[in-house]
Enzyme design. Sequence first.
Site, PDB file in Angstrom:
ATOM      1  CB  SER A  37      -0.892   0.013   1.244  1.00 55.12           C
ATOM      2  OG  SER A  37      -1.514   1.278   1.428  1.00 55.12           O
ATOM      3  CE1 TYR A  43      -3.541  -1.840   5.214  1.00 51.46           C
ATOM      4  CE2 TYR A  43      -2.894   0.445   4.874  1.00 51.46           C
ATOM      5  CZ  TYR A  43      -3.361  -0.761   4.377  1.00 51.46           C
ATOM      6  OH  TYR A  43      -3.641  -0.885   3.037  1.00 51.46           O
TER       7      TYR A  43
END
Length: 255
Positions: A147, A160
Amino acid sequence: MHNLFDLQGHVALVTGGNGGLGLAMAKGLVKCGASVAIWGRNADKNAAAIAELEALAGTARSFVADVMDPVSSAAAFAETLAAFGRIDSCFANAGGSGARGAFTDLDRDDWLQTHELNVMSVIDTFQLAIRHWKAAGSGGKLIVTSSVAALLGLPNSAGYCMTKASVTGLVRSLAIELGRSGIQVNAILPGFIETEMSLNTPKAFQDGCRRRAASGTIGQLQDMEGIAVYLASQQSNFMTGQSLVLDGGHTIFPL
């Protein structure tokens, strides 16, 4: 004219392939002729995804698997090999946002759960693929969905961001370790792509992503198709150890 991205005869495995980014990549792969195995925890959702892939005249099979359970992953991998005989590319796409909250409010179990979800699941899946290729004496393609959060900080999402950065480090290490075995290892770093999960974020966040993108837009699921095809194809044989950012210019925008 010869199609540089013809994947006829290619077998791809996509974890978390029953929806979102994973299903989008699977669609791109079958459009170019690949046979695709998708893993997902929900049998009904798996079946719906297979129906979409078959509607594209693709060959696809689904397997129930929980990538946070190495026993489940190993069983699904054995079933995949029994169905297709081999795999040529492995997309470790399954993952999620993990535990969210203020850094000091997250306890040890929160950190470990996010690590299991976004890092250990990739390690387990990649190990299965690597052992398969080494036993067969063949090469292959390892691709992980990271990501842009690996590059950009997000408040209340430290776990995350950390885990998505971790897998880009894993990619670089494995690329060196496996390069002479004919195995390429790369990461895709999507920006804001419209999925069920991403659209479940505050509108202000979505608007900010749109403003920050050099393109002035946010990504669509079909934007994942081409990069998946490229990384599965022989045209990416000289591409390894890289983190390919797909974000419409979000990470380069100065404001």
